[in-house]
Design a protein around this motif. Structure first.
Motif, PDB file in Angstrom:
ATOM      1  N   CYS A 166       0.806  -1.226   0.000  1.00  0.00           N
ATOM      2  CA  CYS A 166       0.000   0.000   0.000  1.00  0.00           C
ATOM      3  C   CYS A 166       0.838   1.275   0.000  1.00  0.00           C
ATOM      4  O   CYS A 166       0.296   2.368   0.138  1.00  0.00           O
ATOM      5  N   SER A 191      -1.942   4.474   0.152  1.00  0.00           N
ATOM      6  CA  SER A 191      -3.390   4.476  -0.056  1.00  0.00           C
ATOM      7  C   SER A 191      -4.050   3.577   0.977  1.00  0.00           C
ATOM      8  O   SER A 191      -3.401   2.705   1.562  1.00  0.00           O
ATOM      9  N   CYS A 198      -5.901  -1.435   0.379  1.00  0.00           N
ATOM     10  CA  CYS A 198      -5.670  -0.303  -0.527  1.00  0.00           C
ATOM     11  C   CYS A 198      -6.097  -0.687  -1.940  1.00  0.00           C
ATOM     12  O   CYS A 198      -5.257  -0.854  -2.827  1.00  0.00           O
ATOM     13  N   GLU A 200      -7.320   0.962  -4.238  1.00  0.00           N
ATOM     14  CA  GLU A 200      -7.010   1.958  -5.263  1.00  0.00           C
ATOM     15  C   GLU A 200      -5.720   1.627  -6.007  1.00  0.00           C
ATOM     16  O   GLU A 200      -5.504   2.100  -7.125  1.00  0.00           O
ATOM     17  N   LEU A 201      -4.858   0.798  -5.394  1.00  0.00           N
ATOM     18  CA  LEU A 201      -3.566   0.478  -6.007  1.00  0.00           C
ATOM     19  C   LEU A 201      -3.501  -0.952  -6.542  1.00  0.00           C
ATOM     20  O   LEU A 201      -2.417  -1.432  -6.882  1.00  0.00           O
ATOM     21  N   VAL A 204      -1.835  -1.090  -9.960  1.00  0.00           N
ATOM     22  CA  VAL A 204      -0.594  -0.331 -10.124  1.00  0.00           C
ATOM     23  C   VAL A 204       0.605  -1.216  -9.786  1.00  0.00           C
ATOM     24  O   VAL A 204       0.603  -1.924  -8.777  1.00  0.00           O
ATOM     25  N   ALA A 239      -6.042   6.349  -8.279  1.00  0.00           N
ATOM     26  CA  ALA A 239      -4.879   6.171  -9.153  1.00  0.00           C
ATOM     27  C   ALA A 239      -5.332   5.584 -10.492  1.00  0.00           C
ATOM     28  O   ALA A 239      -6.044   4.569 -10.527  1.00  0.00           O
TER      29      ALA A 239
END
Length: 242
Positions: A166, A191, A198, A200-201, A204, A239
């Protein structure tokens, strides 16, 4: 006892003794005792020595003061009672101050504090794009810009087992750059809860170019090859992989 008189008669004499009366006064009353003064002084002395302790000094000081006041009107050990009044008064006042400070500290520590892992709710329109000069000012003194909501572009330079799932190192810029090495401002970002939650990642990975919606948390220091360095520290709200 026989006696003779001038007429020659004999008889007995009577010499009564006056009655003896013993005088008794009223029974003596109870002698005044100094026990109350002694007890009051001892408690007052203990309270004086414990006056810095919240509640304890206040309670003992109050008891010692009451006992010493009750003992003061009596003549026996009156000076000891007066000393008890002085000591217990000082102890009670000192403990009153420490008790108040303790209660204030207790109320302050029990006040609700924001959860560090919980992101503050922001509307999409709160996040703004900035120019390179503004970003340079943020990189120069990130703590002075803490709380600002930004839209940045970046290149993920490290996102592995060392950073955790994260957190990541990301070089950022105010605009999307044609090449990864043109993202010039090193930063740290996290995040979710910063540890394991997390989402959101999820998409990524290292070496991705990303568009980031972030909240600046201030500066973050970490150990690099040249020693410790301080960089902007962002909370990632969203992101997008470019």
């Amino acid at each position: 006892m026989a006696y003779s008189s001038a007429s020659g008669h004999t008889g007995s004499s009577w010499n009564p003794r006056p009655p003896h009366f013993q005088m008794y006064g009223p029974p003596p009353g109870p002698q005044p005792s100094g026990a109350l003064a002694i007890v009051g002084f001892i408690i007052s002395l203990i309270a004086f020595l414990c006056g810095w302790v919240p509640f304890l000094g206040l309670g003992l000081g109050t008891v010692g003061l009451l006992l010493s006041i009750l003992a003061a009107p009596k003549q026996t050990l009156r000076g000891l009672a007066v000393a008890g009044i002085v000591l217990s008064t000082i102890a009670a006042l000192a403990s009153l101050v420490t008790t108040g400070l303790f209660l204030l500290a207790l109320l302050g520590s029990s006040a609700p504090t924001p959860d560090e892992g919980a992101a503050i709710s922001h509307a999409p329109e709160d996040f703004v794009e900035i120019d390179e000069r503004t970003l340079s000012g943020i990189a120069k003194d990130p703590d002075a810009h803490a709380g600002e909501t930004l839209i940045l572009y970046g290149y993920v330079t490290q996102f592995d087992a060392d950073t955790g799932p994260c957190k990541m190192r990301v070089s950022v810029s105010a605009e999307q750059q044609p090449s990864w090495y043109e993202y010039e401002h090193n930063s740290m970002a996290y995040s979710g809860d910063g540890n394991s939650e997390c989402s959101e990642l999820d998409d990524v990975v290292a070496d991705d170019e990303v568009k980031l919606t972030v909240v600046l948390q201030g500066g973050e220091s970490y150990n690099s090859l040249g020693g410790y360095t301080t960089v902007p520290y962002f909370e990632i709200i969203d992101a997008e992989v470019l």
